[in-house]
Design an enzyme around this catalytic site. Structure first.
Site, PDB file in Angstrom:
ATOM      1  CE1 TYR A 603     -27.264 -12.703  49.735  1.00  0.00           C
ATOM      2  CE2 TYR A 603     -29.367 -12.432  51.357  1.00  0.00           C
ATOM      3  CZ  TYR A 603     -28.458 -13.060  50.715  1.00  0.00           C
ATOM      4  OH  TYR A 603     -29.119 -15.083  50.961  1.00  0.00           O
ATOM      5  CB  CYS A 604     -28.458 -11.425  46.021  1.00  0.00           C
ATOM      6  SG  CYS A 604     -28.960 -11.906  44.311  1.00  0.00           S
ATOM      7  CB  VAL A 605     -30.314  -8.637  42.106  1.00  0.00           C
ATOM      8  CG1 VAL A 605     -31.428  -8.347  43.449  1.00  0.00           C
ATOM      9  CG2 VAL A 605     -30.674  -7.764  41.268  1.00  0.00           C
ATOM     10  N   GLY A 607     -26.842  -6.319  45.889  1.00  0.00           N
ATOM     11  CA  GLY A 607     -24.862  -5.777  45.110  1.00  0.00           C
ATOM     12  C   GLY A 607     -25.156  -5.404  44.191  1.00  0.00           C
ATOM     13  CG  LEU A 636     -23.685 -10.532  51.735  1.00  0.00           C
ATOM     14  CD1 LEU A 636     -24.315 -10.087  53.069  1.00  0.00           C
ATOM     15  CD2 LEU A 636     -22.385  -9.892  52.306  1.00  0.00           C
TER      16      LEU A 636
END
Length: 872
Positions: A603-605, A607, A636
């Site tokens: 998710y986000c950083v 990811g 995500l």
């Protein structure tokens, strides 16, 4: 009164005087002062004019009356119906004189026992009557004397008006008249007569009777003066007019003439005030006291701000920030000022907008409906109060602000400067425009004005107290409260999905969640959240928890809970987070679930870190990803190409990163508050200024909101890790170019060939959908791209039970996002079921549920663990 009445016969004989050819015999000159409305004049005429008035009255001329207010109740009848009719005839003979005005408003005369002739002069000088009257010598002195006596008797039999209060000037006239003139004879008190259906002639006798009485009292015709007046007796309570009803106060009826069936004119009541909305009551003593308390609380806020700076805990870098803003905006100004014609055109646009607004405002003040010159965007919540549109002052203020802000943004947009400088200038102009909005100040915000006046300034006291508390909580920096922190506690009503911490090291704890189904999918899921925030954004509460929902679908879920680092971890970089974080979590999950492969979710950083890990594994040796046990990867709102990284790139250039690195070198970490403020500035009109107004100006504590509580629960970042991320991703974009080296290996995303599921959100301001879409095209395998509605958080945390938003699915990403969206298929609701279907398609086999702690790693503590509870 019969025709044989001596009084009437005498009047008829005196009427012959009116046939005199001299106009002065018939009354006062035409230029005599006249009075309108309720103020009438009492004039002492000559004997000849008195006789003339008496004769004219005997002819029963109809009185001319002014309409009376319907809101006034009629007073009791003032005189008998058979009173001598003299006033109407006097008006018919002398219509242009002051005496004529006396009979105009019978509705304004009050019927009371007459004790003395009322004074109506209001202090005005009366026009002198010429003493030389040639025609008078032709009239018998005996007849004149008899006429005066008869009219004096007629006057004495009439009722008189109540004495009206006079101004200071009239009082002086009365005093002077009393010292020079004899008092008039007191008339007899009339009896109250019942109203008759026939027309009453009572009112018509009064002015003529006054003149006759004045003449009989020996008033000189050469210099007529008003007679002294005795105060009239107060009327009985039963005769007082009733107060108007509320309906009359709201909508007064038009004035109407009195009915002819009434024997006496109605008495005029005292004017009643109109019913108006009650103004805000201000207790000035309480207001002053609250201002003193506000100043006291402001002193506490100032002390909380200065204390850490005095002891050296905080070193301000405001000067550097201001210098960068001035340098950036100076580049824009230079572009416009270098060409005089261009500068004049820009100024003309602004002045033209102001002139259009001025013209529109004048038309509106004149009662004309006009469309606004400029209107705020539909989603702008700053100007929703009705007064911003209904009140001309606030509407003009609002439009002036919008015209100026739009003009400044257009100036930046049209400036031909380098893209990065233009991007920074656009950001700075938005920040300045948001800060100086009239909605942010008490005196220019109608809602704040009402609140302040209604509470006598108590809202400002509460707001200043919260300001001091927030500065204290931020350690000398303002930490704006966006939610009621007292309503939430991690582990009690946040991050409550049951589970166990089965592993931890100095960088992370790994949580395994307890199953809620007897059978689970064979391949577990390992989630890597961002380390710049805490993981429980995916486990907010029972309704919004992605983790709880995934467990209920039959997944075995593991999640990484990152440490909140301090200076001791300052040297931990991306390589450490990859080995001791992502790869360690995957290894532990495989052993705990006793499987060879896992599904990974970033998710986000988190990811971004996961994608670098996959590229690092792929760069090692063939089959490196499969050997590490990774079956698939889901991203995500994850960026791997930072070409269109959004407004965060405003903070990224060599000068700013170098300055940040110097500050991090001193503390060893990037403070979480600074990162939180940077994210809030991306949406200042949603995440900063509404809370400034609500908290510190209205004095209202924010509502409890779990997402905003999580947003304010920030974490610190190790200096080495944060510097690597900013330089190699945002500044140089080396990862997307295939030029990034990590732990001795060149990272190339084209070598990552495994099933990929990627989701972007349409209104994301941190990881823009265009940036995510472009990055997915760098992977070496086809991926499923999904575009969800809403933003960076709400678009991801969107449980199916709420039925909110929508998502789009389509072909494998290629080309531009706009072209892909034109061909995509829209679906209502949450994307979660779509992702679950994709996971099951990778491996749908199921096995008995796994209990946390029963495998190779015993439970260390209950979820959510201890790392997540450490505050920055």
């Amino acid at each position: 009164m019969s025709d044989r009445d001596p009084t009437r016969q005498t009047v008829r004989r005196a009427a012959k005087v009116s046939k005199s050819p001299d106009p002065r015999v018939a009354g006062l000159p035409a230029n005599a002062p006249q009075e309108t409305g309720r103020n009438t004049a009492s004039v002492a005429p000559s004997p000849e004019s008195s006789a003339t008035s008496a004769t004219s009255s005997a002819k029963s001329a109809k009185p001319s009356v002014k309409p009376a207010r319907s809101s006034v109740k009629p007073a009791r009848p003032a005189a008998k119906a058979d009173a001598p009719p003299t006033v109407a005839a006097a008006k018919a003979v002398a219509a242009k004189t002051v005496v004529a005005k006396t009979a105009v408003a019978p509705a304004k005369m009050a019927a009371e026992p007459a004790s003395a002739p009322p004074s109506r002069t209001r202090g005005r000088k009366l026009a002198p009557v010429d003493a030389a009257r040639p025609a008078a010598s032709k009239v018998s002195a005996a007849r004149i004397a008899a006429a005066k006596q008869a009219l004096a008797k007629a006057k004495a039999a009439l009722p008189h008006e109540p004495e009206r209060p006079a101004g200071p000037r009239a009082a002086k006239v009365k005093a002077k008249a009393g010292s020079e003139m004899p008092a008039a004879p007191a008339p007899a008190t009339p009896e109250t007569a019942k109203p008759k259906t026939a027309k009453s002639k009572t009112a018509s006798t009064k002015p003529a009777a006054r003149r006759s009485a004045a003449g009989s009292a020996g008033v000189s015709t050469a210099a007529a003066k008003p007679a002294p007046v005795k105060p009239a007796a107060a009327p009985p309570a039963s005769a007082m007019p009733k107060a108007p009803s509320p309906e009359m106060l709201v909508a007064p009826a038009p004035r109407q003439a009195p009915s002819p069936a009434v024997a006496a004119p109605a008495a005029k009541s005292a004017p009643e005030p109109q019913e108006t909305p009650s103004p805000i009551s201000i207790d000035f003593e309480a207001f002053a006291g609250n201002l003193a308390r506000m100043i006291e609380e402001g002193g506490k806020a100032m002390a909380a701000y200065l204390r850490p700076r005095e002891d050296g805990t905080i070193k301000d870098d405001v000067a550097e920030d201001i210098a960068d803003v001035m340098k950036t905006l100076g580049n824009v100004a230079e572009y416009w000022m270098i060409d005089p014609q261009r500068a004049v055109e820009a100024q003309s646009r602004l002045i033209g907008g102001y002139l259009s607004l001025w013209s529109s405002t004048l038309k509106r003040l004149g009662g004309e409906e006009t469309a606004p010159v400029v209107a705020p965007p539909a989603r702008d919540a700053r100007f929703t109060d009705p007064e911003w549109s209904n009140n001309p002052f606030f509407d003009t203020l609002k439009q002036t602000y919008l015209l100026t802000a739009n003009w400044a943004e257009k100036m930046v947009d049209e400036a031909e400067i380098d893209p990065h400088t233009k991007h920074k200038a656009e950001f700075y102009v938005r920040q300045i425009a948001g800060a100086v909005s009239p909605s942010n100040f008490v005196l220019t915000n109608p809602e704040l004005l009402r609140t302040t006046l209604a509470s006598n300034g108590d809202n400002l006291v509460r707001g200043m107290k919260m300001l001091a508390e927030d500065i204290e909580a931020g350690g000398g920096e303002l930490k704006i409260r966006q939610s009621d922190h007292s309503k939430f506690k991690v582990g009690e009503n946040l991050a409550t999905t049951p589970g166990k911490v089965i592993f931890q090291n100095e960088l992370m704890q790994l949580i395994q969640y307890s199953p809620t189904t007897e059978q689970v999918l064979r391949t577990p899921v390992v989630i890597v959240p961002p380390w710049i925030n805490k993981y429980y954004v995916l486990d907010l509460n029972a309704e919004k928890s992605f983790v709880r929902w995934a467990v209920a679908q039959g997944l075995t879920v593991f999640i990484v809970s990152w440490v909140n680092p301090d200076a001791s971890l300052a040297t931990k970089g991306f390589g450490d987070y990859m080995h001791d974080g992502v790869l360690q979590a995957i290894e532990v999950a495989r052993k705990a679930a006793d499987v060879d492969e896992v599904h990974t979710v970033g998710y986000c950083v988190g990811g971004t870190m996961l994608s670098m890990t996959l590229a690092w594994l792929a760069a090692g040796k063939p089959g490196g990803i499969a050997e590490a046990g990774i079956r698939s990867a889901s991203f995500l709102t994850t960026q791997v190409d930072f070409t269109y990284a959004g407004d965060l790139k405003v903070f990224i250039d060599e000068d700013q990163i170098s300055s940040l690195e110097r500050r991090m070198l001193e503390s060893g970490v990037m403070e979480g508050g600074k990162m939180a403020r940077a994210f809030n500035m991306l949406r200042a009109n949603d995440l900063i200024w509404p809370y400034v107004v609500n908290n510190y100006l209205k004095g209202q504590a924010p509502f409890p909101f779990d997402i905003l509580y999580w947003n304010s629960d920030s974490t610190r970042l190790p200096a080495a890790n944060h510097s690597f991320y900013l330089r190699n991703c945002y500044l140089d974009n080396l990862f997307a170019k295939g030029a990034l080296r990590l732990e001795g290996r060149q990272l190339d995303l084209s070598k990552v060939a495994l099933p990929i599921y990627s989701i972007a959100t349409r209104e994301d301001h941190i990881a823009p959908a265009q940036s995510v879409f472009l990055g997915m095209q760098l992977f070496g395998a086809q991926s499923r791209f999904v575009l969800a509605g809403s933003g960076h958080i709400a678009g991801v945390v969107n449980p199916p039970s709420r039925g909110k938003y929508q998502y789009w699915t389509g072909e494998t990403p290629s080309g531009k996002l706009e072209d892909w969206l034109d061909k995509a298929q829209i679906h209502p609701g949450s994307w979660w079921p779509d992702w679950m279907g994709w996971i099951e398609a990778q491996d749908g086999a199921r096995v008995p549920a796994r209990i946390p702690g029963d495998g190779a790693f015993p439970a260390l503590e209950d979820a959510p663990g201890s790392y997540v509870k450490v505050n920055a």
